[in-house]
Design an enzyme around this catalytic site. Structure first.
Site, PDB file in Angstrom:
ATOM      1  N   ASN A 232       8.441  -9.621   2.606  1.00  0.00           N
ATOM      2  CA  ASN A 232       8.414 -10.727   3.575  1.00  0.00           C
ATOM      3  C   ASN A 232       9.615 -11.671   3.439  1.00  0.00           C
ATOM      4  OD1 ASN A 232       4.774 -11.212   3.477  1.00  0.00           O
ATOM      5  ND2 ASN A 232       5.995  -9.615   4.409  1.00  0.00           N
TER       6      ASN A 232
ATOM      7  N   THR B  63       6.865  -5.539  11.803  1.00  0.00           N
ATOM      8  CA  THR B  63       8.300  -5.348  12.044  1.00  0.00           C
ATOM      9  C   THR B  63       8.569  -3.978  12.644  1.00  0.00           C
ATOM     10  OG1 THR B  63       8.805  -6.764  10.150  1.00  0.00           O
ATOM     11  CG2 THR B  63      10.583  -5.360  10.961  1.00  0.00           C
TER      12      THR B  63
ATOM     13  N   LEU C 222       8.657  -1.077   5.846  1.00  0.00           N
ATOM     14  CA  LEU C 222       8.789  -2.182   6.786  1.00  0.00           C
ATOM     15  C   LEU C 222       7.402  -2.798   6.947  1.00  0.00           C
ATOM     16  CD1 LEU C 222      10.990  -0.876   9.762  1.00  0.00           C
ATOM     17  CD2 LEU C 222      11.697  -2.352   7.874  1.00  0.00           C
ATOM     18  N   ASP C 223       7.341  -4.117   7.122  1.00  0.00           N
ATOM     19  CA  ASP C 223       6.067  -4.763   7.404  1.00  0.00           C
ATOM     20  C   ASP C 223       5.442  -4.158   8.647  1.00  0.00           C
ATOM     21  OD1 ASP C 223       6.559  -6.442   5.294  1.00  0.00           O
ATOM     22  OD2 ASP C 223       7.151  -8.154   6.534  1.00  0.00           O
ATOM     23  N   ARG C 224       4.119  -4.194   8.715  1.00  0.00           N
ATOM     24  CA  ARG C 224       3.414  -3.703   9.905  1.00  0.00           C
ATOM     25  C   ARG C 224       3.972  -4.341  11.175  1.00  0.00           C
ATOM     26  NH1 ARG C 224      -2.202  -2.469  11.555  1.00  0.00           N
ATOM     27  NH2 ARG C 224      -3.019  -2.842   9.471  1.00  0.00           N
TER      28      ARG C 224
END
Length: 293
Positions: A231, A138, A134-136
């Site tokens: 993303n 998110t 997961l993105d930082r």
């Protein structure tokens, strides 16, 4: 009685005793340290009630169980809530702001590092393995493997094993219609993703979205992915003209919560070893709900 179900076990108590003494007797193959760790993690149950009390009294007829799939509710890991843990996988709810794995700039404070330290408390040779990210920025539910075999099964069969990945996105502007967006994504030298509506050298990305709630300035969306590109949701929301709240990198002009408005809400998959269907949901952050009271 010694009833086994997968890696769990249950015993009936035949005479009054204390819990830790009983566990040492019925599990002679395990070290005392391992037994104490299981007890401390909340994996021991007496008559369906979890306990970590080593001297808990046992009476004749009591049922003592080991449930390795029980999440360790007593574990305190900053930025992480354990939703499920067994010998093959660990499923967590990650807070926004915490990296999934190390980057060149941040090699310490990551979910991977924190969970590695956590599993090594039970045994120094324990490890975890990256399955997805997961993105930082998110928050939400994600999974790591606890052995190499489980990691390989999950990664090599991801599309077949994962039945649902649902995100909740809070975006800028008013949206009233559900829809699908398909583009091709490429990454530049600054690690920024770019979207094209025609096939090029990029990777195809498909995102489905459904309006859950809306007001004059924001819309809450349910988002599902056919593909899982870097993303993807963030750039697709920008492409639609409704960037995710707080996502300055992809066009947002508002940041009321000091985080981006993207949350991994549901992860459902087939367990890589037991083939059991599993579904986990990470509750929506309160700040997402505040806009629609």
């Amino acid at each position: 009685m010694n009833r086994r179900n997968g890696r769990d076990a249950a015993w009936e108590v035949h005479e009054a005793t204390e819990l830790l003494k009983f566990l040492f007797e019925v599990m002679p193959e395990r070290s005392k340290k391992t037994v104490k760790t299981m007890l401390g993690r909340g994996h021991v149950f007496i008559n369906n009630e979890s306990t970590s009390q080593f001297n808990a009294p046992l009476a004749q007829g009591d049922i003592v169980e080991i449930r390795t799939s029980a999440p360790n509710k007593k574990a305190k890991i900053k930025g992480i809530e354990i939703l499920h843990e067994d010998t093959d996988v660990i499923v967590v709810n990650k807070e926004a702001g915490l990296l999934s794995i190390a980057s060149e700039k941040d090699n310490e404070n990551t979910a991977f590092r924190l969970l590695s330290d956590y599993v090594k408390r039970a045994h120094p040779q324990n490890r975890i393995y990256v399955v997805h990210r997961l993105d930082r920025e998110t928050s939400g539910v994600m999974m790591y493997a606890k052995n190499k075999k489980a990691q390989q099964v999950l990664q090599h069969n991801w599309k077949q094993l994962v039945s649902e990945r649902t995100y909740i996105a809070l975006v800028e502007g008013r949206m009233t219609e559900d829809g699908t967006i398909t583009t091709w994504l490429t990454e530049d030298k600054t690690l920024t993703m770019h979207s094209s509506k025609t096939p090029n050298n990029g990777k195809k990305a498909v995102t489905y979205y459904k309006v859950l709630n809306t007001n004059r300035t924001q819309t809450l969306l349910k988002v599902n992915l056919e593909t899982g590109r870097k993303n993807q949701i963030r750039i697709h929301m920008k492409e639609l003209g409704h960037p995710i709240v707080g996502d300055k990198k992809y066009g947002a002009v508002t940041n009321p919560f000091r985080r981006i408005g993207l949350h991994a809400n549901v992860l459902a998959f087939t367990h890589p070893t037991t083939n059991k269907a599993m579904r986990f949901e990470a509750e929506l952050p309160k700040v997402f709900k505040m806009s629609f009271k």
